[in-house]
Scaffold this motif. Sequence first.
Motif, mmCIF file in Angstrom:
data_model
loop_
_atom_site.group_PDB
_atom_site.id
_atom_site.type_symbol
_atom_site.label_atom_id
_atom_site.label_comp_id
_atom_site.label_asym_id
_atom_site.label_seq_id
_atom_site.Cartn_x
_atom_site.Cartn_y
_atom_site.Cartn_z
ATOM 1 N N ASN A 128 0.903 -1.268 0.133
ATOM 2 C CA ASN A 128 -0.070 0.132 0.057
ATOM 3 C C ASN A 128 0.776 1.289 -0.095
ATOM 4 O O ASN A 128 0.533 2.119 -0.572
ATOM 5 N N TYR A 129 1.959 1.021 0.609
ATOM 6 C CA TYR A 129 2.801 2.324 0.736
ATOM 7 C C TYR A 129 3.479 2.683 -0.589
ATOM 8 O O TYR A 129 3.575 3.608 -1.105
ATOM 9 N N ALA A 130 3.697 1.338 -1.060
ATOM 10 C CA ALA A 130 4.587 1.712 -2.613
ATOM 11 C C ALA A 130 3.204 2.230 -3.523
ATOM 12 O O ALA A 130 3.937 3.250 -4.250
ATOM 13 N N ARG A 131 2.219 1.831 -3.545
ATOM 14 C CA ARG A 131 1.387 2.359 -4.471
ATOM 15 C C ARG A 131 0.927 3.694 -4.138
ATOM 16 O O ARG A 131 1.092 4.528 -4.995
ATOM 17 N N THR A 132 0.621 4.109 -2.984
ATOM 18 C CA THR A 132 0.289 5.539 -2.512
ATOM 19 C C THR A 132 1.096 6.527 -2.354
ATOM 20 O O THR A 132 1.039 7.625 -2.812
ATOM 21 N N VAL A 133 2.437 6.085 -2.020
ATOM 22 C CA VAL A 133 3.604 6.950 -1.788
ATOM 23 C C VAL A 133 4.480 7.035 -2.895
ATOM 24 O O VAL A 133 4.870 7.853 -3.599
ATOM 25 N N ALA B 57 1.287 -1.432 -8.081
ATOM 26 C CA ALA B 57 2.660 -1.682 -7.786
ATOM 27 C C ALA B 57 3.322 -2.918 -8.700
ATOM 28 O O ALA B 57 2.349 -3.595 -9.114
ATOM 29 N N ALA B 58 4.507 -2.725 -9.030
ATOM 30 C CA ALA B 58 5.060 -3.830 -10.049
ATOM 31 C C ALA B 58 5.704 -4.390 -8.888
ATOM 32 O O ALA B 58 6.611 -4.632 -8.399
ATOM 33 N N ILE B 59 5.046 -5.912 -8.923
ATOM 34 C CA ILE B 59 5.539 -6.895 -7.894
ATOM 35 C C ILE B 59 6.392 -8.053 -8.521
ATOM 36 O O ILE B 59 6.018 -8.739 -9.617
ATOM 37 N N ALA C 31 13.798 -1.459 -14.729
ATOM 38 C CA ALA C 31 13.771 -0.214 -15.428
ATOM 39 C C ALA C 31 12.978 0.298 -16.211
ATOM 40 O O ALA C 31 12.353 1.383 -16.082
ATOM 41 N N PRO C 32 12.040 -0.629 -16.996
ATOM 42 C CA PRO C 32 10.761 -0.072 -17.560
ATOM 43 C C PRO C 32 9.659 0.010 -16.771
ATOM 44 O O PRO C 32 9.025 1.162 -16.957
ATOM 45 N N ALA C 33 9.666 -0.753 -15.517
ATOM 46 C CA ALA C 33 8.553 -0.095 -14.530
ATOM 47 C C ALA C 33 8.751 1.101 -14.013
ATOM 48 O O ALA C 33 7.773 2.042 -14.065
ATOM 49 N N LEU C 34 9.948 1.538 -13.617
ATOM 50 C CA LEU C 34 10.195 2.811 -13.131
ATOM 51 C C LEU C 34 10.047 3.863 -13.965
ATOM 52 O O LEU C 34 9.511 4.847 -13.766
ATOM 53 N N LEU C 35 10.522 3.628 -15.330
ATOM 54 C CA LEU C 35 10.456 4.456 -16.267
ATOM 55 C C LEU C 35 9.032 4.784 -16.711
ATOM 56 O O LEU C 35 8.552 5.897 -17.019
ATOM 57 N N ALA C 36 8.013 3.844 -16.632
ATOM 58 C CA ALA C 36 6.758 3.993 -16.823
ATOM 59 C C ALA C 36 5.969 4.626 -15.674
ATOM 60 O O ALA C 36 4.720 5.161 -15.750
ATOM 61 N N GLY C 37 6.318 4.599 -14.410
ATOM 62 C CA GLY C 37 5.725 5.497 -13.450
ATOM 63 C C GLY C 37 5.370 4.474 -12.117
ATOM 64 O O GLY C 37 4.603 4.878 -11.323
ATOM 65 N N MET C 38 5.737 3.150 -12.241
ATOM 66 C CA MET C 38 5.199 2.138 -11.240
ATOM 67 C C MET C 38 6.234 1.987 -10.247
ATOM 68 O O MET C 38 7.356 1.702 -10.647
ATOM 69 N N PRO C 39 5.936 1.941 -8.999
ATOM 70 C CA PRO C 39 6.973 1.390 -7.993
ATOM 71 C C PRO C 39 7.181 -0.027 -8.141
ATOM 72 O O PRO C 39 6.262 -0.799 -8.333
ATOM 73 N N VAL C 40 8.460 -0.540 -7.712
ATOM 74 C CA VAL C 40 8.782 -1.702 -7.805
ATOM 75 C C VAL C 40 8.978 -2.474 -6.227
ATOM 76 O O VAL C 40 9.403 -1.778 -5.491
ATOM 77 N N PHE C 41 8.436 -3.454 -6.308
ATOM 78 C CA PHE C 41 8.259 -4.173 -4.915
ATOM 79 C C PHE C 41 9.153 -5.563 -5.291
ATOM 80 O O PHE C 41 8.013 -6.451 -5.893
ATOM 81 N N GLN D 102 -3.707 -6.059 -6.152
ATOM 82 C CA GLN D 102 -4.727 -5.296 -6.080
ATOM 83 C C GLN D 102 -5.104 -5.084 -7.853
ATOM 84 O O GLN D 102 -4.185 -5.450 -8.604
ATOM 85 N N GLU D 103 -6.319 -4.571 -8.275
ATOM 86 C CA GLU D 103 -6.509 -4.568 -9.661
ATOM 87 C C GLU D 103 -5.513 -3.806 -10.690
ATOM 88 O O GLU D 103 -5.104 -3.856 -11.778
ATOM 89 N N CYS D 104 -4.836 -2.748 -10.129
ATOM 90 C CA CYS D 104 -3.966 -2.061 -10.853
ATOM 91 C C CYS D 104 -2.288 -2.329 -10.421
ATOM 92 O O CYS D 104 -1.377 -1.760 -11.167
ATOM 93 N N ASP D 105 -2.129 -3.294 -9.862
ATOM 94 C CA ASP D 105 -0.911 -4.253 -9.969
ATOM 95 C C ASP D 105 -0.457 -4.917 -10.728
ATOM 96 O O ASP D 105 -1.437 -5.190 -11.744
ATOM 97 N N VAL D 106 0.876 -5.224 -11.102
ATOM 98 C CA VAL D 106 0.993 -6.220 -12.008
ATOM 99 C C VAL D 106 2.124 -7.271 -11.278
ATOM 100 O O VAL D 106 2.754 -6.890 -10.248
ATOM 101 N N VAL D 107 2.239 -8.434 -11.729
ATOM 102 C CA VAL D 107 2.992 -9.225 -11.268
ATOM 103 C C VAL D 107 3.961 -9.994 -12.433
ATOM 104 O O VAL D 107 3.348 -10.655 -13.329
#
Length: 562
Positions: A83-88, A187-189, A206-216, A260-265
Amino acid sequence: MQKSIIVLDMVNYISNILLIRACNMYKRAALLNTKEFPLKLANYICSRWQNGSAPDIALTDPVTNEILATASSNGIDIASGLNYARTVGGTALRTLSYAERAELLGRIAELFATKRGEYFDISQKNSGATEGDASFDVDGAIYTIKTFARAGKTLGNARYLIDGATIPLAKTDVFQGQHYMVPLSGAAIFINAFNFPAWGLWEKAAPALLAGMPVFVKPATPTAWLAQRMVADVVEAGILPPGALSIICGSARDVLDHVQECDVVSFTGSAGVAAHVRAHPVVIANSVRVNIEADSVNSAILGPDGTQDTPVFNLLVKEVVREMTIKTGQKCTAIRRIMVPKAIATRLGEAIAAGLADYTVGNPRNPAVRVGPLVSTTQRDDALAGLARLKSECTVLFGGDSNFMSVDAEGSTAFLQPTLLYCDRGLAAEHVHDIEVFGPVATIVPYTDTAEAIAIIRRGKGSLVASVFSDDIDFTGTVTLGIADLHGRILVVDNAVGSGHTGHGNVVPTCLHGGGGRAGGGEELGGLRGLAFYHRRMVLQGPKTLIDAFKANGVDAVLLNA
């Protein structure tokens, strides 16, 4: 938003990331050159380093069997971390443009280049890597990050992608439609494999952060030290916003219970575990996007023109030997099956065996050694079990001795001698086409004509890569079209290409990595195409004035194909 968010003061950062079990007397940099082990690999979530509770999992040196570190995620609140990764983290990243996020990637690559030697040392200790093996992983990670940093700059100050032309939806242009690709707000898990602790993390991150998704990320525990150290260095340098990068060391535990629905695994590992990831009830209920890279019985094919001592014959021999020995065959893209015209199968086997004979197996600290151990005795036991099944339908041409003596590694049981097999059963064989021995093992399988070669390759039920060595363009074209739907990448080498190709097993960040069927059906990298996994395509239908306003903050998605 002010760029100061990039360099926010990490007030919660704890400097003693890698703890000594008994006390915390030495600085982290000194640990690489001391015997003060084991370390305690902390978890980094919610912008805090947190130790998991007992029991811990041990990380060992596969040569000496020494315990180097321990890891545990027990007691860590993974739900809060996500949740912290997503919201912050996600919110902060998406206030930046693609170009600003690309700048952050460039700074990460520069940081890693300064610490390259330390990463090599960790790779040698924890993975049993030779200098070449460590370079394949660490330098591959740095190169991939730099590639996405350069590519991201071409997207400029945009915050989403414009996908295609405007679509007229009325008799006049007053009402229109426009497709966009917008970054996902989850979050990108990443659940990663043990063989590439550096590259395996950063080719996804690298592509996740470039896209704007936090990495977990949850790296494979046996080799998690390097991944955790790289994350720690990025955190210490204050390059990314809080929450943009998190790591769990130890068990993945209940991470999938909280998607959650907007995460990726994104999962890399065995097909068996991949099936559980896909079938997880929360993943299904929330329609979570999943990318899988799983088992892959990759093929190399010698064309009928590749008679002994032709350039393509010798190029194939060189490539097979390299693929069997680099990383001790612990590569998802390594050559597992070698298809060759029946008339020259014996000659090819002799040539590959001669090449393997030049490779000394043993302790990677010894400069004479060219092939190190598998990452653990457990992995070696698994490889031996698979090899035994292959031997039931194959003849051993080279290696295969479970009692062979490795160099300068008395007492270690993590070594596996490079083994070349021969199977003349073609399509009737079972294990050769189904079992991926994750080590220095490959099998020669003769074929009689092009149709049979294609059928044998397809019997692998999907792979990451196949390579064709031939000057016969008709053969090459027929084989390529015959197997393309089951492969993510096909490498073709002829006399003109010679040794100028990038390699059967090399994953180039500007080209796609993935494969159909058994290989998982996923896609990664491919240059800016890799951003698509972290975006949602949607269509905006509305007045022309609104469409034009949205276009002003976007960039043409055709750049994904650049």
